[in-house]
Design a protein around this motif. Structure first.
Motif, PDB file in Angstrom:
ATOM      1  N   ARG A   1      61.365  -1.222  12.478  1.00 52.67           N
ATOM      2  CA  ARG A   1      60.312  -1.913  11.729  1.00 52.67           C
ATOM      3  C   ARG A   1      60.902  -2.635  10.509  1.00 52.67           C
ATOM      4  O   ARG A   1      61.919  -2.203   9.966  1.00 52.67           O
ATOM      5  CB  ARG A   1      59.318  -0.858  11.249  1.00 52.67           C
ATOM      6  N   LEU A   2      60.225  -3.685  10.076  1.00 53.72           N
ATOM      7  CA  LEU A   2      60.635  -4.376   8.848  1.00 53.72           C
ATOM      8  C   LEU A   2      60.566  -3.408   7.664  1.00 53.72           C
ATOM      9  O   LEU A   2      59.672  -2.571   7.612  1.00 53.72           O
ATOM     10  CB  LEU A   2      59.670  -5.532   8.545  1.00 53.72           C
ATOM     11  N   ASP A   3      61.483  -3.578   6.709  1.00 53.62           N
ATOM     12  CA  ASP A   3      61.416  -2.759   5.501  1.00 53.62           C
ATOM     13  C   ASP A   3      60.443  -3.347   4.484  1.00 53.62           C
ATOM     14  O   ASP A   3      59.781  -2.619   3.767  1.00 53.62           O
ATOM     15  CB  ASP A   3      62.810  -2.643   4.876  1.00 53.62           C
ATOM     16  N   PHE A   4      60.400  -4.673   4.401  1.00 53.51           N
ATOM     17  CA  PHE A   4      59.459  -5.269   3.434  1.00 53.51           C
ATOM     18  C   PHE A   4      59.060  -6.671   3.881  1.00 53.51           C
ATOM     19  O   PHE A   4      59.683  -7.260   4.773  1.00 53.51           O
ATOM     20  CB  PHE A   4      60.044  -5.285   2.021  1.00 53.51           C
ATOM     21  N   VAL A   5      57.999  -7.162   3.272  1.00 60.31           N
ATOM     22  CA  VAL A   5      57.455  -8.479   3.619  1.00 60.31           C
ATOM     23  C   VAL A   5      57.318  -9.320   2.352  1.00 60.31           C
ATOM     24  O   VAL A   5      56.848  -8.829   1.316  1.00 60.31           O
ATOM     25  CB  VAL A   5      56.093  -8.337   4.331  1.00 60.31           C
ATOM     26  N   ILE A   6      57.749 -10.563   2.442  1.00 61.30           N
ATOM     27  CA  ILE A   6      57.674 -11.506   1.319  1.00 61.30           C
ATOM     28  C   ILE A   6      56.454 -12.414   1.502  1.00 61.30           C
ATOM     29  O   ILE A   6      56.256 -12.968   2.589  1.00 61.30           O
ATOM     30  CB  ILE A   6      58.955 -12.368   1.262  1.00 61.30           C
ATOM     31  N   VAL A   7      55.668 -12.575   0.453  1.00 53.58           N
ATOM     32  CA  VAL A   7      54.500 -13.471   0.505  1.00 53.58           C
ATOM     33  C   VAL A   7      54.825 -14.714  -0.314  1.00 53.58           C
ATOM     34  O   VAL A   7      54.955 -14.642  -1.546  1.00 53.58           O
ATOM     35  CB  VAL A   7      53.238 -12.771  -0.053  1.00 53.58           C
ATOM     36  N   ALA A   8      54.977 -15.843   0.358  1.00 52.90           N
ATOM     37  CA  ALA A   8      55.369 -17.100  -0.305  1.00 52.90           C
ATOM     38  C   ALA A   8      54.418 -18.230   0.093  1.00 52.90           C
ATOM     39  O   ALA A   8      54.836 -19.362   0.344  1.00 52.90           O
ATOM     40  CB  ALA A   8      56.820 -17.450   0.043  1.00 52.90           C
ATOM     41  N   THR A   9      53.141 -17.897   0.164  1.00 53.30           N
ATOM     42  CA  THR A   9      52.095 -18.878   0.494  1.00 53.30           C
ATOM     43  C   THR A   9      51.472 -19.408  -0.792  1.00 53.30           C
ATOM     44  O   THR A   9      51.697 -18.847  -1.866  1.00 53.30           O
ATOM     45  CB  THR A   9      50.971 -18.186   1.279  1.00 53.30           C
ATOM     46  N   PRO A  10      50.614 -20.437  -0.689  1.00 54.07           N
ATOM     47  CA  PRO A  10      49.798 -20.803  -1.863  1.00 54.07           C
ATOM     48  C   PRO A  10      48.983 -19.604  -2.357  1.00 54.07           C
ATOM     49  O   PRO A  10      48.704 -18.656  -1.612  1.00 54.07           O
ATOM     50  CB  PRO A  10      48.912 -21.928  -1.328  1.00 54.07           C
ATOM     51  N   ASN A  11      48.570 -19.671  -3.632  1.00 56.82           N
ATOM     52  CA  ASN A  11      48.003 -18.520  -4.339  1.00 56.82           C
ATOM     53  C   ASN A  11      46.810 -17.853  -3.644  1.00 56.82           C
ATOM     54  O   ASN A  11      46.680 -16.631  -3.656  1.00 56.82           O
ATOM     55  CB  ASN A  11      47.535 -18.954  -5.739  1.00 56.82           C
ATOM     56  N   HIS A  12      45.899 -18.663  -3.069  1.00 52.27           N
ATOM     57  CA  HIS A  12      44.643 -18.084  -2.561  1.00 52.27           C
ATOM     58  C   HIS A  12      44.862 -17.114  -1.408  1.00 52.27           C
ATOM     59  O   HIS A  12      43.955 -16.351  -1.075  1.00 52.27           O
ATOM     60  CB  HIS A  12      43.677 -19.205  -2.132  1.00 52.27           C
ATOM     61  N   LEU A  13      46.055 -17.150  -0.801  1.00 53.60           N
ATOM     62  CA  LEU A  13      46.315 -16.265   0.335  1.00 53.60           C
ATOM     63  C   LEU A  13      47.029 -14.975  -0.065  1.00 53.60           C
ATOM     64  O   LEU A  13      47.137 -14.045   0.737  1.00 53.60           O
ATOM     65  CB  LEU A  13      47.154 -17.014   1.386  1.00 53.60           C
ATOM     66  N   HIS A  14      47.533 -14.914  -1.298  1.00 51.99           N
ATOM     67  CA  HIS A  14      48.341 -13.750  -1.689  1.00 51.99           C
ATOM     68  C   HIS A  14      47.601 -12.433  -1.438  1.00 51.99           C
ATOM     69  O   HIS A  14      48.175 -11.476  -0.918  1.00 51.99           O
ATOM     70  CB  HIS A  14      48.726 -13.815  -3.176  1.00 51.99           C
ATOM     71  N   PHE A  15      46.325 -12.411  -1.834  1.00 50.10           N
ATOM     72  CA  PHE A  15      45.584 -11.140  -1.754  1.00 50.10           C
ATOM     73  C   PHE A  15      45.445 -10.661  -0.315  1.00 50.10           C
ATOM     74  O   PHE A  15      45.816  -9.531   0.015  1.00 50.10           O
ATOM     75  CB  PHE A  15      44.197 -11.286  -2.400  1.00 50.10           C
ATOM     76  N   ASP A  16      44.936 -11.513   0.557  1.00 51.49           N
ATOM     77  CA  ASP A  16      44.700 -11.080   1.948  1.00 51.49           C
ATOM     78  C   ASP A  16      46.004 -10.704   2.637  1.00 51.49           C
ATOM     79  O   ASP A  16      46.071  -9.729   3.383  1.00 51.49           O
ATOM     80  CB  ASP A  16      44.010 -12.204   2.741  1.00 51.49           C
ATOM     81  N   VAL A  17      47.039 -11.503   2.400  1.00 47.59           N
ATOM     82  CA  VAL A  17      48.309 -11.234   3.082  1.00 47.59           C
ATOM     83  C   VAL A  17      48.929  -9.942   2.541  1.00 47.59           C
ATOM     84  O   VAL A  17      49.344  -9.065   3.305  1.00 47.59           O
ATOM     85  CB  VAL A  17      49.288 -12.423   2.912  1.00 47.59           C
TER      86      VAL A  17
END
Ligand code: NAD
Length: 394
Positions: A79-95
């Motif tokens: 499994r992945l150890d971690f996930v990076i969120v690099a989307t526009p701001n409005h998606l940070h929360f859901d992702v």
């Protein structure tokens, strides 16, 4: 660490800005490698990016929800150890929420979310589990910023009296968003950027830098937010008077219409026995001045520099280090922390030096107060304590 970690990325598709920077920074020290991604909401563009970075097509997804479900279903050792969120701001929360709930550690870009309620929900989620959550206020990764913090902690400035923060850019001096420029388009759209424009995009970095170096918090502020470019829906310029804890005074000024400026981030801290000054365009120098007029340039890479700054350098002085290396310092700490947890060890105290979900919530709260102050044309109370147990590292 006994093995190289693997990570996935959401956002950072073809033509994106910061996703590639995250990848370079996460991989600079050979401690992690990318293994999965949902790089775009368009499956073809996501697939193209996956191919560019050499991923197995089976681990490249057309949606982050699909990625979270599929990656969580893998055997624990694969499994992945971690996930990076690099989307526009409005998606940070859901992702971020989707991957936290699926059991992954998360590294998210700023601002944490577009509302305080969402930021607090993430604080509670992180607080209730054993997940690491890092926020990429990458300027705190520069060696001379760590040196500045060490000088303040050692009391070399005496009693802090004033904090001056500024971040000037000029790239939004014209209505770039009307030309379809992708980065300008979402940054000037309240539905995707959030309640603030320039303050959200670069003011949160300045706010975090002031907190990181001095250890103080904003208690009250009075702001004037201006939109210079006709038709733009969010402020592109802001001046704040800031009262910090302990009666410390200061200003925080940002502009994205400062024609000709590139990334003019600067910090000055004045105390009863001295002051420090740092500029992003000379990031390897920290000026230390004393009331008798002596000015000393402290430079990265020398043996006498503070240990935190020394540990954040990779090459001898005179060989320039910069943005990627500073970003990588943040990642190195996060990755070592996750590695320690994987191996059932307590993370080293020094490795816990990275911004957390609570720092993110403070940033979002600061934004909401600044916007409220601008709307009312008045001082507002800005004291705040995010919910949930602290991983307070800054
Ligand atoms: P960008 O527009 O260049 O890239 C955003 C990417 O997200 C694009 O590839 C887009 O296709 C992708 N995306 C959009 N919706 C998606 C979805 N539903 N699923 C998967 N991917 C999706 O934006 P940017 O300039 O790279 O900024 C991204 C984030 O990084 C923002 O939150 C911004 O505030 C932050 N940022 C931070 C720094 C920093 O110094 N730390 C610098 C720049 C940007």
């Amino acid at each position: 660490m006994t093995r190289r970690l693997t990570y996935g990325m959401v956002g950072g598709g073809p033509g994106a800005f910061i996703g590639d920077v995250h990848r370079m920074a996460a991989e600079l020290d050979g401690l992690a490698r990318i293994a999965a991604g949902a790089f775009s909401s368009d499956p073809e563009r996501s697939a193209a990016k996956g191919a560019e970075v050499g991923l197995d097509p089976a681990r490249v997804y057309g949606s982050y929800a699909e990625m979270a479900a599929s990656e969580a279903a893998r055997a624990p050792e694969r499994r992945l150890d971690f996930v990076i969120v690099a989307t526009p701001n409005h998606l940070h929360f859901d992702v971020a929420r989707a991957f936290l709930e699926a059991g992954f550690h998360v590294v998210c870009d700023k601002p944490l979310t577009t509302t305080v309620a969402d930021a607090e929900a993430l604080c509670r989620l992180v607080g209730a589990g054993d997940r690491v959550f890092a926020l990429t206020h990458n300027y705190s990764g520069y060696p001379m910023i760590k040196d500045a913090r060490a000088l303040v902690r050692e009391g070399r400035l005496g009693e802090i009296r004033r904090i001056q923060l500024e971040y000037f850019q000029g790239w939004l001096s014209t209505a770039l968003e009307e030309s379809g420029h992708p980065q300008a388009a979402w940054r000037t759209d309240p539905a995707r950027a959030g309640v603030a424009g320039a303050l959200g995009d670069i003011g949160t970095h300045a706010h975090h830098l002031g907190r990181y170096v001095t250890g103080l918090e904003v208690e009250a502020l009075c702001g004037e937010l201006t939109t210079f470019v006709p038709g733009r829906r969010l402020e592109d310029d802001a001046s704040l008077l800031v009262r910090w804890s302990g009666g410390v005074q200061g200003t925080l000024t940002v502009s994205q219409v400062a024609a000709g400026e590139e990334n003019g981030l600067a910090l000055r801290v004045f105390g009863s026995e001295g002051s420090i000054a740092w500029r992003h365009d000379d990031a390897e120098t920290l000026w230390l001045r004393t009331p008798d007029g002596r000015a000393r340039a402290r430079r990265r890479g020398h043996g006498w520099i503070s240990p935190a700054a020394a540990g954040a350098s990779r090459v001898p002085p005179g060989h320039p280090e910069g943005f990627i290396e500073g970003f990588a310092n943040l990642y190195r700490n996060v990755i070592r922390t996750i590695g320690a947890l994987n191996e059932g060890r307590r993370p080293d105290e020094a490795d816990l030096d990275f911004p957390t979900v609570r720092d993110g919530a403070r940033g979002v709260h600061f934004l909401e107060r600044a916007v409220e102050s601008g709307r009312r044309g008045a001082w507002v109370d800005a004291r705040y304590e995010p919910p949930g147990p602290g991983e307070a590292t800054s």
